[in-house]
Design a protein around this motif. Structure first.
Motif, PDB file in Angstrom:
ATOM      1  N   HIS A  10     -19.733  20.423 -47.019  1.00 42.54           N
ATOM      2  CA  HIS A  10     -18.291  20.198 -47.147  1.00 42.54           C
ATOM      3  C   HIS A  10     -17.960  18.755 -46.766  1.00 42.54           C
ATOM      4  O   HIS A  10     -18.761  18.076 -46.123  1.00 42.54           O
ATOM      5  N   TRP A  11     -16.760  18.327 -47.168  1.00 43.13           N
ATOM      6  CA  TRP A  11     -16.306  16.970 -46.837  1.00 43.13           C
ATOM      7  C   TRP A  11     -15.773  16.967 -45.410  1.00 43.13           C
ATOM      8  O   TRP A  11     -14.866  17.729 -45.073  1.00 43.13           O
ATOM      9  N   ASP A  12     -16.356  16.144 -44.579  1.00 45.17           N
ATOM     10  CA  ASP A  12     -15.938  16.042 -43.181  1.00 45.17           C
ATOM     11  C   ASP A  12     -14.919  14.898 -43.085  1.00 45.17           C
ATOM     12  O   ASP A  12     -15.288  13.729 -43.175  1.00 45.17           O
ATOM     13  N   GLU A  13     -13.649  15.301 -42.937  1.00 41.54           N
ATOM     14  CA  GLU A  13     -12.546  14.326 -42.962  1.00 41.54           C
ATOM     15  C   GLU A  13     -12.674  13.321 -41.811  1.00 41.54           C
ATOM     16  O   GLU A  13     -12.481  12.123 -41.997  1.00 41.54           O
ATOM     17  N   ASP A  14     -13.029  13.835 -40.629  1.00 41.36           N
ATOM     18  CA  ASP A  14     -13.128  12.947 -39.459  1.00 41.36           C
ATOM     19  C   ASP A  14     -14.251  11.923 -39.625  1.00 41.36           C
ATOM     20  O   ASP A  14     -14.075  10.743 -39.362  1.00 41.36           O
ATOM     21  N   GLY A  15     -15.417  12.437 -40.041  1.00 39.13           N
ATOM     22  CA  GLY A  15     -16.569  11.535 -40.167  1.00 39.13           C
ATOM     23  C   GLY A  15     -16.554  10.753 -41.466  1.00 39.13           C
ATOM     24  O   GLY A  15     -17.384   9.874 -41.682  1.00 39.13           O
TER      25      GLY A  15
END
Ligand SMILES: [Fe+2]
Ligand SMILES: [Fe+2]
Length: 316
Positions: A251-256
């Protein structure tokens, strides 16, 4: 006597660096140093071997085509892959490698393609998933070479290869989408993704902290590191799978601001039943390297098929 690498590549490493710093491409042996020649031979061999082995792998699965015209599409993809392999081996021939022995006399385990192709594709679902995932990996890798390569003849040849890979990818995506509309077919597509997605994550090789790219990046054999390429592939493959409703462990990790892998990785794989032993947890890359080196179930079979005609003619 075959000339040595040092005899074939007359320039010093400094001369190559100057040539590249002036923005010029390397057009042949006359512009190469021994290091450059070794490096470009290595990456061309991996590329040509991968294209070549995809032919018997895809042909095995094409038998399951639902109709004659679908079989025709699969065979035209296989024909493209053979032509891509031919481009790589021809360039290696120009770089002083004896093509016949390279293609027809190497032992199966000496071929340098990704482990994923050693695992058999046993259905039309697995073939179209291979087009959606493996050809996407090939496309990401080759587009990077096309952009970054300092070896002119390959860079120019890849313009045609890129266009054809786009067709393979579209073939995969169109079929995956179509099959996902039917619940029974969708379950089979999901089952294919379950083992093939993680194998494609492995395709990009050791993580950057384990692998030094020095010369590969410096001499422009590639532009992106293994982890950057893995990210670029997820950036294409994951949104598509989400769009058609296929679960993949990423999944896309918004924070990283990066794609994150949601399963133990790297992991143990049972190639005979095509299943990841995720309950065992993540393993070390050393164990993965042992599996890669030992090759997988189809290695000898596929290479044997490609070499059979040559070998029987030589024996006659
Ligand atoms: Fe290809
Ligand atoms: Fe392809």
């Amino acid at each position: 006597m075959t000339p040595t690498i040092e005899e074939l590549a007359p320039r010093s490493e400094d001369e190559v660096r100057e040539h590249l710093a002036a923005g010029k491409l390397v057009e042949g042996l006359q512009h190469m140093s021994p290091e450059y020649l070794r490096g470009i031979r290595r990456i061309l061999t991996v590329s040509a071997d991968t294209e070549l082995i995809s032919a018997p792998a895809y042909l095995r699965a094409a038998r399951h085509a639902p109709a004659l015209n679908n079989f025709g599409s699969a065979v035209s993809i296989i024909q493209d892959e053979l032509a891509h392999a031919h481009i790589g081996y021809r360039l290696l021939g120009d770089l002083g490698v004896a093509m016949g022995p390279l293609i027809y006399e190497r032992e199966p385990e000496q071929f340098k393609y990704p482990y994923a192709f050693d695992v058999p594709l046993d259905s039309w679902h697995e073939l179209v998933m291979a087009n959606a995932l493996y050809d996407q990996a090939g496309f990401v890798l080759l587009s990077d070479v096309h952009r970054s390569s300092t070896f002119g003849p390959w860079k120019r040849a890849l313009a045609k290869v890129d266009k054809e890979e786009t067709f393979h990818l579209r073939h995969g995506r169109t079929w995956v989408k179509k099959l996902c509309a039917d619940p029974v077919e969708k379950a089979r597509i999901q089952a294919a993704a379950d083992w093939m997605f993680i194998l494609t994550l492995e395709w990009f090789g050791l993580p950057d902290e384990r692998k030094r790219h020095g010369i590969q990046l410096e001499y422009g054999f590639k532009g992106m590191t293994n982890d950057e390429l893995r990210q670029a592939w997820m950036g294409e493959a994951v949104p598509f799978m989400q769009e058609v409703g296929i679960d993949v462990p990423a999944h896309w990790d918004e924070d990283g601001q990066r794609w994150a892998i949601d399963c133990p990785f790297p992991a143990r794989f049972d190639a005979e039943v095509k299943r990841w032993l995720l309950d065992d947890g993540a393993i070390g890359w050393d164990e993965v390297l042992v599996r890669w080196k030992g090759r997988g179930p189809m290695n000898a079979d596929y290479v044997g098929r490609l070499q059979r005609g040559y070998r029987s003619r030589m024996a006659a």
